[in-house]
Design a protein around this motif. Structure first.
Motif, PDB file in Angstrom:
ATOM      1  N   GLU A  21       9.187  10.454   8.470  1.00 40.70           N
ATOM      2  CA  GLU A  21       9.754  11.163   9.622  1.00 40.70           C
ATOM      3  C   GLU A  21      10.456  12.450   9.169  1.00 40.70           C
ATOM      4  OE1 GLU A  21       9.752  11.143  12.714  1.00 40.70           O
ATOM      5  OE2 GLU A  21      11.566  12.181  13.367  1.00 40.70           O
ATOM      6  N   GLY A  22      11.177  12.352   8.058  1.00 36.85           N
ATOM      7  CA  GLY A  22      11.934  13.509   7.576  1.00 36.85           C
ATOM      8  C   GLY A  22      11.129  14.420   6.662  1.00 36.85           C
ATOM      9  N   ASP A  23       9.842  14.122   6.524  1.00 34.99           N
ATOM     10  CA  ASP A  23       8.960  14.897   5.656  1.00 34.99           C
ATOM     11  C   ASP A  23       9.504  14.951   4.227  1.00 34.99           C
ATOM     12  OD1 ASP A  23       6.651  16.253   5.154  1.00 34.99           O
ATOM     13  OD2 ASP A  23       7.442  18.225   5.693  1.00 34.99           O
ATOM     14  N   SER A  24      10.090  13.837   3.782  1.00 32.91           N
ATOM     15  CA  SER A  24      10.678  13.821   2.442  1.00 32.91           C
ATOM     16  C   SER A  24      10.058  12.764   1.530  1.00 32.91           C
ATOM     17  CB  SER A  24      12.192  13.594   2.541  1.00 32.91           C
ATOM     18  OG  SER A  24      12.468  12.346   3.132  1.00 32.91           O
ATOM     19  N   LEU A  25       8.929  12.199   1.955  1.00 37.59           N
ATOM     20  CA  LEU A  25       8.255  11.250   1.064  1.00 37.59           C
ATOM     21  C   LEU A  25       7.717  12.048  -0.125  1.00 37.59           C
ATOM     22  CD1 LEU A  25       7.395   8.219   0.957  1.00 37.59           C
ATOM     23  CD2 LEU A  25       5.167   8.950   1.822  1.00 37.59           C
ATOM     24  N   PRO A  26       8.055  11.643  -1.363  1.00 33.58           N
ATOM     25  CA  PRO A  26       7.529  12.386  -2.518  1.00 33.58           C
ATOM     26  C   PRO A  26       5.997  12.439  -2.431  1.00 33.58           C
ATOM     27  CG  PRO A  26       9.161  10.780  -3.221  1.00 33.58           C
ATOM     28  CD  PRO A  26       8.882  10.506  -1.770  1.00 33.58           C
ATOM     29  N   PRO A  27       5.391  13.545  -2.842  1.00 35.03           N
ATOM     30  CA  PRO A  27       3.939  13.717  -2.659  1.00 35.03           C
ATOM     31  C   PRO A  27       3.084  12.789  -3.509  1.00 35.03           C
ATOM     32  CG  PRO A  27       4.899  15.608  -3.806  1.00 35.03           C
ATOM     33  CD  PRO A  27       6.034  14.759  -3.360  1.00 35.03           C
ATOM     34  N   SER A  28       3.680  12.178  -4.533  1.00 37.56           N
ATOM     35  CA  SER A  28       2.963  11.165  -5.316  1.00 37.56           C
ATOM     36  C   SER A  28       3.887   9.963  -5.448  1.00 37.56           C
ATOM     37  CB  SER A  28       2.635  11.677  -6.722  1.00 37.56           C
ATOM     38  OG  SER A  28       1.941  12.888  -6.667  1.00 37.56           O
ATOM     39  N   VAL A  29       3.463   8.828  -4.949  1.00 35.38           N
ATOM     40  CA  VAL A  29       4.308   7.637  -5.080  1.00 35.38           C
ATOM     41  C   VAL A  29       3.510   6.494  -5.687  1.00 35.38           C
ATOM     42  CG1 VAL A  29       5.873   8.214  -3.172  1.00 35.38           C
ATOM     43  CG2 VAL A  29       3.820   6.853  -2.710  1.00 35.38           C
ATOM     44  N   LEU A  30       4.250   5.599  -6.323  1.00 37.60           N
ATOM     45  CA  LEU A  30       3.660   4.420  -6.947  1.00 37.60           C
ATOM     46  C   LEU A  30       4.179   3.204  -6.190  1.00 37.60           C
ATOM     47  CD1 LEU A  30       2.021   3.306  -9.357  1.00 37.60           C
ATOM     48  CD2 LEU A  30       4.092   3.470 -10.730  1.00 37.60           C
ATOM     49  N   LEU A  31       3.259   2.512  -5.537  1.00 36.75           N
ATOM     50  CA  LEU A  31       3.616   1.344  -4.736  1.00 36.75           C
ATOM     51  C   LEU A  31       3.346   0.110  -5.582  1.00 36.75           C
ATOM     52  CD1 LEU A  31       4.497   1.004  -1.761  1.00 36.75           C
ATOM     53  CD2 LEU A  31       2.084   0.993  -1.142  1.00 36.75           C
ATOM     54  N   THR A  32       4.421  -0.582  -5.985  1.00 40.71           N
ATOM     55  CA  THR A  32       4.239  -1.708  -6.898  1.00 40.71           C
ATOM     56  C   THR A  32       4.770  -2.999  -6.277  1.00 40.71           C
ATOM     57  OG1 THR A  32       6.406  -1.539  -7.972  1.00 40.71           O
ATOM     58  CG2 THR A  32       4.655  -0.139  -8.829  1.00 40.71           C
ATOM     59  N   GLY A  33       4.262  -4.107  -6.791  1.00 39.71           N
ATOM     60  CA  GLY A  33       4.708  -5.411  -6.317  1.00 39.71           C
ATOM     61  C   GLY A  33       3.646  -6.428  -6.670  1.00 39.71           C
ATOM     62  N   PRO A  34       3.990  -7.708  -6.524  1.00 40.37           N
ATOM     63  CA  PRO A  34       3.038  -8.760  -6.885  1.00 40.37           C
ATOM     64  C   PRO A  34       1.757  -8.676  -6.049  1.00 40.37           C
ATOM     65  CG  PRO A  34       5.159  -9.668  -6.127  1.00 40.37           C
ATOM     66  CD  PRO A  34       5.236  -8.192  -5.957  1.00 40.37           C
ATOM     67  N   GLY A  35       0.711  -9.336  -6.507  1.00 41.88           N
ATOM     68  CA  GLY A  35      -0.552  -9.349  -5.771  1.00 41.88           C
ATOM     69  C   GLY A  35      -0.415 -10.074  -4.438  1.00 41.88           C
ATOM     70  N   GLY A  36      -1.159  -9.609  -3.450  1.00 37.96           N
ATOM     71  CA  GLY A  36      -1.248 -10.334  -2.189  1.00 37.96           C
ATOM     72  C   GLY A  36      -0.058 -10.228  -1.266  1.00 37.96           C
ATOM     73  N   VAL A  37       0.814  -9.228  -1.488  1.00 41.06           N
ATOM     74  CA  VAL A  37       1.976  -9.121  -0.599  1.00 41.06           C
ATOM     75  C   VAL A  37       1.835  -7.987   0.417  1.00 41.06           C
ATOM     76  CG1 VAL A  37       3.601 -10.160  -2.211  1.00 41.06           C
ATOM     77  CG2 VAL A  37       3.301  -7.677  -2.212  1.00 41.06           C
ATOM     78  N   VAL A 162       2.069   9.160 -16.314  1.00 40.77           N
ATOM     79  CA  VAL A 162       1.718   8.973 -14.893  1.00 40.77           C
ATOM     80  C   VAL A 162       2.899   8.352 -14.155  1.00 40.77           C
ATOM     81  CG1 VAL A 162       0.253   7.658 -13.299  1.00 40.77           C
ATOM     82  CG2 VAL A 162      -0.773   8.814 -15.263  1.00 40.77           C
ATOM     83  N   ARG A 163       3.462   7.306 -14.757  1.00 37.95           N
ATOM     84  CA  ARG A 163       4.595   6.625 -14.103  1.00 37.95           C
ATOM     85  C   ARG A 163       5.751   7.580 -13.840  1.00 37.95           C
ATOM     86  NH1 ARG A 163       3.915   2.045 -17.537  1.00 37.95           N
ATOM     87  NH2 ARG A 163       5.550   2.909 -18.839  1.00 37.95           N
ATOM     88  N   SER A 164       5.996   8.460 -14.814  1.00 41.01           N
ATOM     89  CA  SER A 164       7.165   9.330 -14.680  1.00 41.01           C
ATOM     90  C   SER A 164       6.987  10.373 -13.583  1.00 41.01           C
ATOM     91  CB  SER A 164       7.454  10.021 -16.012  1.00 41.01           C
ATOM     92  OG  SER A 164       6.449  10.959 -16.303  1.00 41.01           O
ATOM     93  N   ARG A 165       5.758  10.604 -13.148  1.00 39.21           N
ATOM     94  CA  ARG A 165       5.525  11.596 -12.100  1.00 39.21           C
ATOM     95  C   ARG A 165       5.510  10.999 -10.703  1.00 39.21           C
ATOM     96  NH1 ARG A 165       3.665  13.502 -16.660  1.00 39.21           N
ATOM     97  NH2 ARG A 165       3.283  15.731 -16.998  1.00 39.21           N
ATOM     98  N   CYS A 166       5.548   9.677 -10.627  1.00 38.10           N
ATOM     99  CA  CYS A 166       5.418   9.016  -9.325  1.00 38.10           C
ATOM    100  C   CYS A 166       6.637   8.134  -9.061  1.00 38.10           C
ATOM    101  CB  CYS A 166       4.172   8.136  -9.301  1.00 38.10           C
ATOM    102  SG  CYS A 166       2.647   9.016  -9.655  1.00 38.10           S
ATOM    103  N   PRO A 167       7.547   8.574  -8.196  1.00 36.76           N
ATOM    104  CA  PRO A 167       8.655   7.691  -7.826  1.00 36.76           C
ATOM    105  C   PRO A 167       8.107   6.344  -7.336  1.00 36.76           C
ATOM    106  CG  PRO A 167       8.961   9.882  -6.906  1.00 36.76           C
ATOM    107  CD  PRO A 167       7.584   9.860  -7.520  1.00 36.76           C
ATOM    108  N   ARG A 168       8.824   5.284  -7.701  1.00 34.89           N
ATOM    109  CA  ARG A 168       8.290   3.955  -7.434  1.00 34.89           C
ATOM    110  C   ARG A 168       8.850   3.345  -6.151  1.00 34.89           C
ATOM    111  NH1 ARG A 168       7.880  -0.404 -12.286  1.00 34.89           N
ATOM    112  NH2 ARG A 168       7.400   1.516 -13.412  1.00 34.89           N
ATOM    113  N   LEU A 169       7.971   2.800  -5.354  1.00 37.49           N
ATOM    114  CA  LEU A 169       8.381   2.038  -4.168  1.00 37.49           C
ATOM    115  C   LEU A 169       8.061   0.581  -4.494  1.00 37.49           C
ATOM    116  CD1 LEU A 169       6.655   4.301  -1.463  1.00 37.49           C
ATOM    117  CD2 LEU A 169       9.094   4.281  -2.046  1.00 37.49           C
ATOM    118  N   ARG A 170       9.093  -0.222  -4.643  1.00 39.48           N
ATOM    119  CA  ARG A 170       8.881  -1.614  -5.043  1.00 39.48           C
ATOM    120  C   ARG A 170       8.821  -2.534  -3.835  1.00 39.48           C
ATOM    121  NH1 ARG A 170      10.604  -2.015 -10.647  1.00 39.48           N
ATOM    122  NH2 ARG A 170      11.717  -0.089 -11.113  1.00 39.48           N
ATOM    123  N   ILE A 171       7.765  -3.330  -3.808  1.00 43.33           N
ATOM    124  CA  ILE A 171       7.595  -4.326  -2.753  1.00 43.33           C
ATOM    125  C   ILE A 171       7.810  -5.685  -3.403  1.00 43.33           C
ATOM    126  CG2 ILE A 171       6.006  -5.208  -1.005  1.00 43.33           C
ATOM    127  CD1 ILE A 171       6.612  -2.212  -0.772  1.00 43.33           C
TER     128      ILE A 171
END
Ligand SMILES: [Zn+2]
Length: 182
Positions: A21-37, A162-171
Protein backbone atom coordinates in the motif's frame (compact mmCIF):
# COMPACT_ATOMS: atom_id res chain seq x y z
CA UNK A 1 -5.40 -15.98 -4.27
CA UNK A 2 -5.70 -12.67 -2.40
CA UNK A 3 -3.98 -12.13 0.95
CA UNK A 4 -7.24 -12.63 2.86
CA UNK A 5 -7.57 -16.21 1.56
CA UNK A 6 -4.06 -17.30 2.52
CA UNK A 7 -4.39 -19.36 5.70
CA UNK A 8 -2.52 -18.11 8.77
CA UNK A 9 0.48 -15.76 8.91
CA UNK A 10 -1.68 -12.73 9.65
CA UNK A 11 1.10 -10.60 11.16
CA UNK A 12 3.51 -10.96 8.27
CA UNK A 13 0.75 -10.65 5.67
CA UNK A 14 -0.43 -7.48 7.34
CA UNK A 15 3.09 -6.03 7.14
CA UNK A 16 3.43 -7.01 3.49
CA UNK A 17 0.06 -5.45 2.62
CA UNK A 18 1.09 -2.30 4.44
CA UNK A 19 4.31 -2.16 2.43
CA UNK A 20 2.49 -2.73 -0.87
CA UNK A 21 0.00 0.00 0.00
CA UNK A 22 2.81 2.40 0.90
CA UNK A 23 4.87 1.41 -2.13
CA UNK A 24 7.69 0.47 0.23
CA UNK A 25 8.05 -3.25 -0.39
CA UNK A 26 11.75 -3.78 -1.19
CA UNK A 27 12.08 -4.60 -4.92
CA UNK A 28 13.74 -7.94 -4.18
CA UNK A 29 12.50 -10.02 -1.27
CA UNK A 30 13.23 -13.50 0.01
CA UNK A 31 10.17 -15.34 1.28
CA UNK A 32 11.31 -18.12 3.60
CA UNK A 33 9.63 -20.68 5.81
CA UNK A 34 9.02 -24.40 6.13
CA UNK A 35 7.55 -26.39 3.24
CA UNK A 36 3.81 -26.47 2.75
CA UNK A 37 2.88 -23.36 4.72
CA UNK A 38 1.78 -21.24 1.78
CA UNK A 39 4.86 -19.32 0.67
CA UNK A 40 4.04 -19.77 -3.00
CA UNK A 41 0.43 -18.67 -2.43
CA UNK A 42 1.67 -15.60 -0.64
CA UNK A 43 3.97 -14.76 -3.55
CA UNK A 44 0.94 -15.03 -5.83
CA UNK A 45 -1.02 -12.73 -3.54
CA UNK A 46 1.76 -10.14 -3.76
CA UNK A 47 1.73 -10.41 -7.56
CA UNK A 48 -2.06 -10.02 -7.64
CA UNK A 49 -2.19 -7.09 -5.26
CA UNK A 50 0.52 -5.25 -7.22
CA UNK A 51 -1.42 -5.68 -10.48
CA UNK A 52 -5.08 -5.97 -9.46
CA UNK A 53 -7.42 -3.72 -11.40
CA UNK A 54 -9.44 -2.94 -8.28
CA UNK A 55 -7.20 -3.24 -5.19
CA UNK A 56 -8.94 -2.33 -1.97
CA UNK A 57 -8.60 -2.15 1.76
CA UNK A 58 -9.78 -5.44 3.18
CA UNK A 59 -12.44 -5.74 5.87
CA UNK A 60 -10.11 -7.91 7.95
CA UNK A 61 -7.84 -4.92 8.40
CA UNK A 62 -5.31 -5.39 5.62
CA UNK A 63 -4.06 -2.08 4.22
CA UNK A 64 -4.73 -3.34 0.70
CA UNK A 65 -5.69 -6.59 -0.97
CA UNK A 66 -6.38 -7.90 -4.46
CA UNK A 67 -10.02 -8.20 -5.50
CA UNK A 68 -9.45 -11.77 -6.68
CA UNK A 69 -11.95 -11.49 -9.51
CA UNK A 70 -10.78 -8.90 -12.05
CA UNK A 71 -9.14 -9.94 -15.29
CA UNK A 72 -5.61 -9.42 -13.92
CA UNK A 73 -6.30 -11.38 -10.72
CA UNK A 74 -7.87 -14.26 -12.62
CA UNK A 75 -5.04 -14.47 -15.13
CA UNK A 76 -2.37 -14.26 -12.44
CA UNK A 77 -4.08 -17.12 -10.58
CA UNK A 78 -4.19 -19.06 -13.85
CA UNK A 79 -0.52 -18.44 -14.58
CA UNK A 80 -1.25 -16.63 -17.86
CA UNK A 81 -0.69 -12.97 -16.99
CA UNK A 82 2.06 -11.43 -19.13
CA UNK A 83 3.61 -9.37 -16.33
CA UNK A 84 4.00 -12.18 -13.83
CA UNK A 85 6.72 -14.70 -14.56
CA UNK A 86 7.32 -17.75 -12.39
CA UNK A 87 10.71 -19.40 -12.53
CA UNK A 88 10.71 -22.95 -11.23
CA UNK A 89 13.00 -25.94 -11.54
CA UNK A 90 12.71 -27.78 -14.86
CA UNK A 91 13.19 -31.43 -15.62
CA UNK A 92 16.80 -31.28 -14.54
CA UNK A 93 15.70 -30.33 -11.03
CA UNK A 94 17.37 -26.94 -11.10
CA UNK A 95 16.75 -23.38 -12.29
CA UNK A 96 19.22 -22.67 -15.05
CA UNK A 97 21.19 -19.65 -16.17
CA UNK A 98 19.11 -19.54 -19.35
CA UNK A 99 15.87 -19.28 -17.37
CA UNK A 100 17.34 -16.43 -15.36
CA UNK A 101 18.55 -14.64 -18.47
CA UNK A 102 15.08 -14.75 -20.02
CA UNK A 103 13.63 -13.26 -16.82
CA UNK A 104 16.27 -10.53 -16.68
CA UNK A 105 15.60 -9.61 -20.28
CA UNK A 106 11.87 -9.36 -19.62
CA UNK A 107 12.18 -7.09 -16.61
CA UNK A 108 14.19 -4.72 -18.77
CA UNK A 109 10.98 -3.77 -20.56
CA UNK A 110 8.02 -1.84 -19.21
CA UNK A 111 5.18 -4.01 -17.98
CA UNK A 112 2.83 -4.98 -20.83
CA UNK A 113 -0.32 -3.97 -19.01
CA UNK A 114 0.19 -4.21 -15.27
CA UNK A 115 1.73 -1.80 -12.81
CA UNK A 116 4.59 -4.12 -11.89
CA UNK A 117 6.44 -6.88 -13.58
CA UNK A 118 6.70 -9.58 -10.94
CA UNK A 119 9.24 -12.37 -11.09
CA UNK A 120 8.56 -15.20 -8.66
CA UNK A 121 11.47 -17.59 -8.24
CA UNK A 122 9.97 -20.73 -6.74
CA UNK A 123 12.35 -23.11 -4.93
CA UNK A 124 15.02 -20.44 -5.32
CA UNK A 125 17.51 -22.72 -3.55
CA UNK A 126 17.53 -24.75 -6.77
CA UNK A 127 19.03 -21.88 -8.76
CA UNK A 128 22.38 -23.19 -9.93
CA UNK A 129 25.24 -21.01 -8.60
CA UNK A 130 25.86 -19.52 -12.05
CA UNK A 131 22.18 -18.56 -12.24
CA UNK A 132 22.42 -16.89 -8.83
CA UNK A 133 25.44 -14.96 -10.01
CA UNK A 134 23.57 -13.95 -13.16
CA UNK A 135 20.78 -12.56 -10.97
CA UNK A 136 22.98 -10.55 -8.65
CA UNK A 137 23.20 -7.30 -10.52
CA UNK A 138 19.48 -7.27 -11.25
CA UNK A 139 18.64 -7.95 -7.60
CA UNK A 140 20.92 -5.12 -6.61
CA UNK A 141 19.50 -2.62 -9.05
CA UNK A 142 16.11 -3.93 -10.13
CA UNK A 143 14.64 -2.12 -13.12
CA UNK A 144 11.87 0.35 -12.29
CA UNK A 145 8.45 -1.25 -11.83
CA UNK A 146 9.87 -4.72 -11.26
CA UNK A 147 9.43 -6.90 -8.21
CA UNK A 148 11.41 -10.03 -7.43
CA UNK A 149 10.06 -12.57 -4.94
CA UNK A 150 12.43 -15.44 -4.19
CA UNK A 151 10.67 -18.30 -2.42
CA UNK A 152 12.53 -20.99 -0.54
CA UNK A 153 12.39 -23.31 2.45
CA UNK A 154 16.19 -23.51 2.42
CA UNK A 155 17.60 -19.97 2.29
CA UNK A 156 20.96 -21.25 3.53
CA UNK A 157 21.45 -22.93 0.14
CA UNK A 158 21.60 -19.51 -1.53
CA UNK A 159 24.83 -17.62 -2.00
CA UNK A 160 25.53 -15.03 0.68
CA UNK A 161 25.63 -12.39 -2.02
CA UNK A 162 22.06 -13.20 -3.08
CA UNK A 163 20.76 -13.38 0.48
CA UNK A 164 22.31 -10.06 1.37
CA UNK A 165 20.46 -8.31 -1.46
CA UNK A 166 17.02 -9.61 -0.55
CA UNK A 167 15.39 -8.56 2.73
CA UNK A 168 13.83 -11.64 4.26
CA UNK A 169 10.14 -12.16 4.95
CA UNK A 170 9.87 -15.10 7.32
CA UNK A 171 6.77 -17.26 7.34
CA UNK A 172 6.43 -19.55 10.34
CA UNK A 173 4.73 -22.87 10.89
CA UNK A 174 0.97 -22.82 10.77
CA UNK A 175 -0.40 -22.88 14.29
CA UNK A 176 -3.42 -25.05 14.58
CA UNK A 177 -6.37 -23.24 16.07
CA UNK A 178 -7.33 -24.89 19.38
CA UNK A 179 -10.92 -25.33 18.23
CA UNK A 180 -9.76 -27.10 15.08
CA UNK A 181 -7.91 -29.72 17.10
CA UNK A 182 -11.08 -31.08 18.69
ZN1 LIG B 1 -8.21 -7.91 -8.99
Amino acid sequence: MPFREVVGHRAVISRIAQAVEGDSLPPSVLLTGPGGVGKRLLAGAIAQTLNCGAPRRDASGLAVDACGSCSACRRIAGGVYPDVLVLAPGEGGSITVDQVRVAIEQVGYRPFEGRRRVIVVDDADLLVPAAQNALLKTLEEPPPRSQFVLVTARPDMLLDTVRSRCPRLRIGHLRRHPAAAA
